[in-house]
Design a protein around this motif. Structure first.
Motif, PDB file in Angstrom:
ATOM      1  N   THR A 115       0.835  -1.208   0.000  1.00 11.35           N
ATOM      2  CA  THR A 115       0.000   0.000   0.000  1.00 11.35           C
ATOM      3  C   THR A 115       0.867   1.255   0.000  1.00 11.35           C
ATOM      4  OG1 THR A 115      -1.765   1.198   1.169  1.00 11.35           O
ATOM      5  CG2 THR A 115      -0.198  -0.022   2.553  1.00 11.35           C
ATOM      6  N   TYR A 116       0.276   2.342  -0.526  1.00 13.75           N
ATOM      7  CA  TYR A 116       0.919   3.655  -0.418  1.00 13.75           C
ATOM      8  C   TYR A 116       0.437   4.385   0.835  1.00 13.75           C
ATOM      9  CZ  TYR A 116       2.111   2.958  -5.343  1.00 13.75           C
ATOM     10  OH  TYR A 116       2.589   2.459  -6.513  1.00 13.75           O
ATOM     11  N   PHE A 117      -0.601   3.835   1.449  1.00 15.39           N
ATOM     12  CA  PHE A 117      -1.210   4.535   2.587  1.00 15.39           C
ATOM     13  C   PHE A 117      -0.633   3.998   3.883  1.00 15.39           C
ATOM     14  CE2 PHE A 117      -4.769   4.698  -0.637  1.00 15.39           C
ATOM     15  CZ  PHE A 117      -4.455   5.987  -1.037  1.00 15.39           C
ATOM     16  N   GLU A 118       0.262   4.790   4.461  1.00 13.02           N
ATOM     17  CA  GLU A 118       0.871   4.326   5.704  1.00 13.02           C
ATOM     18  C   GLU A 118       0.534   5.307   6.806  1.00 13.02           C
ATOM     19  OE1 GLU A 118       4.829   3.063   4.196  1.00 13.02           O
ATOM     20  OE2 GLU A 118       3.825   1.125   4.156  1.00 13.02           O
ATOM     21  N   GLU A 119       1.382   5.377   7.839  1.00 16.62           N
ATOM     22  CA  GLU A 119       1.044   6.245   8.989  1.00 16.62           C
ATOM     23  C   GLU A 119       0.552   7.626   8.561  1.00 16.62           C
ATOM     24  OE1 GLU A 119       4.915   6.253  11.023  1.00 16.62           O
ATOM     25  OE2 GLU A 119       4.866   4.333   9.960  1.00 16.62           O
ATOM     26  N   ASN A 120      -0.427   8.107   9.260  1.00  9.67           N
ATOM     27  CA  ASN A 120      -0.988   9.453   9.068  1.00  9.67           C
ATOM     28  C   ASN A 120      -1.554   9.679   7.667  1.00  9.67           C
ATOM     29  OD1 ASN A 120      -0.055  10.069  11.658  1.00  9.67           O
ATOM     30  ND2 ASN A 120       1.983  10.528  10.816  1.00  9.67           N
ATOM     31  N   ASN A 121      -1.781   8.624   6.940  1.00 11.62           N
ATOM     32  CA  ASN A 121      -2.224   8.784   5.556  1.00 11.62           C
ATOM     33  C   ASN A 121      -3.120   7.602   5.188  1.00 11.62           C
ATOM     34  OD1 ASN A 121      -2.360   9.529   2.860  1.00 11.62           O
ATOM     35  ND2 ASN A 121      -0.463   8.467   2.331  1.00 11.62           N
ATOM     36  N   VAL A 122      -4.114   7.348   6.037  1.00 11.25           N
ATOM     37  CA  VAL A 122      -4.904   6.134   5.818  1.00 11.25           C
ATOM     38  C   VAL A 122      -6.088   6.413   4.915  1.00 11.25           C
ATOM     39  CG1 VAL A 122      -6.241   4.316   6.935  1.00 11.25           C
ATOM     40  CG2 VAL A 122      -4.192   5.189   8.011  1.00 11.25           C
ATOM     41  N   HIS A 123      -6.261   5.538   3.941  1.00 10.90           N
ATOM     42  CA  HIS A 123      -7.430   5.634   3.077  1.00 10.90           C
ATOM     43  C   HIS A 123      -7.800   4.210   2.683  1.00 10.90           C
ATOM     44  CE1 HIS A 123     -10.223   7.148   0.197  1.00 10.90           C
ATOM     45  NE2 HIS A 123      -9.621   6.509  -0.785  1.00 10.90           N
ATOM     46  N   HIS A 124      -9.087   3.866   2.802  1.00  7.45           N
ATOM     47  CA  HIS A 124      -9.518   2.498   2.480  1.00  7.45           C
ATOM     48  C   HIS A 124     -10.207   2.525   1.132  1.00  7.45           C
ATOM     49  CE1 HIS A 124      -8.600   1.418   6.610  1.00  7.45           C
ATOM     50  NE2 HIS A 124      -9.264   2.504   6.984  1.00  7.45           N
ATOM     51  N   ILE A 125      -9.508   2.098   0.099  1.00  8.65           N
ATOM     52  CA  ILE A 125     -10.111   2.117  -1.238  1.00  8.65           C
ATOM     53  C   ILE A 125     -11.228   1.076  -1.321  1.00  8.65           C
ATOM     54  CG2 ILE A 125      -8.154   3.008  -2.577  1.00  8.65           C
ATOM     55  CD1 ILE A 125      -7.513  -0.021  -3.226  1.00  8.65           C
ATOM     56  N   ASP A 126     -12.259   1.384  -2.091  1.00  3.11           N
ATOM     57  CA  ASP A 126     -13.270   0.360  -2.395  1.00  3.11           C
ATOM     58  C   ASP A 126     -12.626  -0.599  -3.390  1.00  3.11           C
ATOM     59  OD1 ASP A 126     -16.494  -0.188  -2.525  1.00  3.11           O
ATOM     60  OD2 ASP A 126     -15.439  -0.714  -4.357  1.00  3.11           O
ATOM     61  N   PHE A 127     -12.755  -1.904  -3.111  1.00  4.12           N
ATOM     62  CA  PHE A 127     -12.104  -2.864  -4.000  1.00  4.12           C
ATOM     63  C   PHE A 127     -13.045  -4.031  -4.313  1.00  4.12           C
ATOM     64  CE2 PHE A 127      -7.888  -4.983  -5.126  1.00  4.12           C
ATOM     65  CZ  PHE A 127      -7.680  -4.115  -6.187  1.00  4.12           C
ATOM     66  N   THR A 128     -14.346  -3.733  -4.229  1.00  4.50           N
ATOM     67  CA  THR A 128     -15.343  -4.767  -4.521  1.00  4.50           C
ATOM     68  C   THR A 128     -15.070  -5.369  -5.894  1.00  4.50           C
ATOM     69  OG1 THR A 128     -16.869  -3.278  -3.379  1.00  4.50           O
ATOM     70  CG2 THR A 128     -17.841  -5.187  -4.480  1.00  4.50           C
ATOM     71  N   GLU A 129     -14.824  -4.484  -6.845  1.00  2.03           N
ATOM     72  CA  GLU A 129     -14.480  -4.907  -8.212  1.00  2.03           C
ATOM     73  C   GLU A 129     -13.034  -4.487  -8.461  1.00  2.03           C
ATOM     74  OE1 GLU A 129     -16.379  -6.685 -10.068  1.00  2.03           O
ATOM     75  OE2 GLU A 129     -18.207  -6.492  -8.868  1.00  2.03           O
ATOM     76  N   PRO A 130     -12.080  -5.400  -8.350  1.00  2.00           N
ATOM     77  CA  PRO A 130     -10.678  -4.974  -8.459  1.00  2.00           C
ATOM     78  C   PRO A 130     -10.251  -4.543  -9.858  1.00  2.00           C
ATOM     79  CG  PRO A 130     -10.820  -7.367  -8.168  1.00  2.00           C
ATOM     80  CD  PRO A 130     -12.205  -6.828  -8.010  1.00  2.00           C
ATOM     81  N   PHE A 131     -11.005  -4.970 -10.883  1.00  4.71           N
ATOM     82  CA  PHE A 131     -10.555  -4.663 -12.248  1.00  4.71           C
ATOM     83  C   PHE A 131     -11.508  -3.683 -12.918  1.00  4.71           C
ATOM     84  CE2 PHE A 131      -9.406  -9.185 -11.430  1.00  4.71           C
ATOM     85  CZ  PHE A 131      -8.125  -8.885 -10.998  1.00  4.71           C
ATOM     86  N   CYS A 132     -10.914  -2.848 -13.769  1.00  2.00           N
ATOM     87  CA  CYS A 132     -11.696  -1.802 -14.421  1.00  2.00           C
ATOM     88  C   CYS A 132     -12.638  -2.430 -15.459  1.00  2.00           C
ATOM     89  CB  CYS A 132     -10.719  -0.848 -15.098  1.00  2.00           C
ATOM     90  SG  CYS A 132     -11.532   0.300 -16.186  1.00  2.00           S
ATOM     91  N   PRO A 133     -13.961  -2.245 -15.296  1.00  2.71           N
ATOM     92  CA  PRO A 133     -14.903  -2.874 -16.237  1.00  2.71           C
ATOM     93  C   PRO A 133     -14.741  -2.343 -17.657  1.00  2.71           C
ATOM     94  CG  PRO A 133     -16.064  -1.425 -14.704  1.00  2.71           C
ATOM     95  CD  PRO A 133     -14.631  -1.469 -14.259  1.00  2.71           C
ATOM     96  N   VAL A 134     -14.339  -1.077 -17.768  1.00  2.00           N
ATOM     97  CA  VAL A 134     -14.190  -0.497 -19.121  1.00  2.00           C
ATOM     98  C   VAL A 134     -13.034  -1.186 -19.844  1.00  2.00           C
ATOM     99  CG1 VAL A 134     -13.731   1.622 -20.408  1.00  2.00           C
ATOM    100  CG2 VAL A 134     -15.131   1.706 -18.335  1.00  2.00           C
ATOM    101  N   LEU A 135     -11.892  -1.299 -19.161  1.00  2.00           N
ATOM    102  CA  LEU A 135     -10.735  -1.941 -19.802  1.00  2.00           C
ATOM    103  C   LEU A 135     -10.987  -3.421 -20.064  1.00  2.00           C
ATOM    104  CD1 LEU A 135      -7.551  -0.457 -18.075  1.00  2.00           C
ATOM    105  CD2 LEU A 135      -8.740   0.297 -20.131  1.00  2.00           C
TER     106      LEU A 135
END
Ligand code: HPA
Length: 243
Positions: A115-135
């Protein structure tokens, strides 16, 4: 021109047949990417190719600097990535040489900088669908145009490697709903999402997963099957529309 990132895996170290423009070395705060990024032009596409494992396959799956690789694409202004991977087939319908555009994934890796989100920089991305449907749709259409049969959907389970799986692990993964197994999709796809890059994967089934056949698996077999699939993969890329 539309910029597109391409990550090549085992056995896919080059993309030939495109106009080579230049090679760009990128440095990142996470360390060095696996290789320099090679830029190719093709129609309206500007393709940036990165060798995931390094030029001489120096980085095995558990030692790839995924954070540097994805950050490098981000620095180059890439908003769309197609990644290519070698996988073992768990789903009984799959045969070596088949192409799969997975629909979901299970992360079974450990100990990777993920992850890029470490101390003091927490963000929980939504990852229900890990792949881009358009691509995914664009690649499925490219496969149709290229006359390359491709399974659309299927769950990729990512192990830590570098060892292959036991037969019991594959039986367990099968019950979890995994269709194919590889070692490199995670954390790559999640890091791309953290950088707000659309990411999708194209997997080549290089072998039957452990215990689903009496034959012993070797990494030579994996690389040989990726080479055999190389022509199909190039046809897919040559049939990509501007994204
Ligand atoms: N397991 C894990 N990774 C792989 C395999 C496999 O069977 N084949 C190619 N990469």
């Amino acid at each position: 021109m539309t910029k597109v990132g391409i990550i090549g895996g085992s056995g896919l170290y080059e993309i030939e047949g495109f106009e080579f423009i230049n090679e760009i070395k990128v440095s990142t705060e996470y360390g060095d990417p696996s290789d320099s990024y090679r830029c190719f032009h093709f129609g309206d596409l500007e393709l940036y190719f990165l060798n995931r494992h390094g030029r001489n396959h120096s980085f095995p799956p558990h030692l790839v600097n995924y954070r540097a690789n994805i950050d490098g694409f981000s620095q180059l202004g890439i908003k769309n990535i197609f990644s290519f991977t070698a996988t073992g087939g768990i789903n009984r319908s799959y045969r070596p040489g088949d192409i799969v555009i997975p629909g979901n994934g299970i992360d079974f890796t450990n100990g990777r900088r993920h992850t890029y989100f470490e101390e003091n920089n927490v963000h929980h991305i939504d990852f229900t669908e890990p792949f881009c449907p358009v691509l995914r749709g664009i690649m499925a259409e490219a496969a149709e145009r290229a006359n390359v049969p491709a399974y659309r959907g299927g769950t990729y389970l990512c192990t830590n490697g570098p060892r292959l799986e036991t037969a019991a692990e594959i039986r367990a993964f099968d019950r979890w709903g995994a269709d194919l197994v590889g070692m490199t999709l995670f954390p790559e796809c999640a890091l791309a999402r953290e950088k707000e890059i659309c990411y999708t994967n194209i997997s080549v089934i290089t072998n039957f997963a452990a215990g689903t056949t009496t034959e012993k698996l070797t990494s030579d077999e994996v690389v040989a099957e990726m080479h055999r699939a190389g022509e199909k993969l190039k046809r897919l890329m040559r049939n990509l529309p501007a994204v």
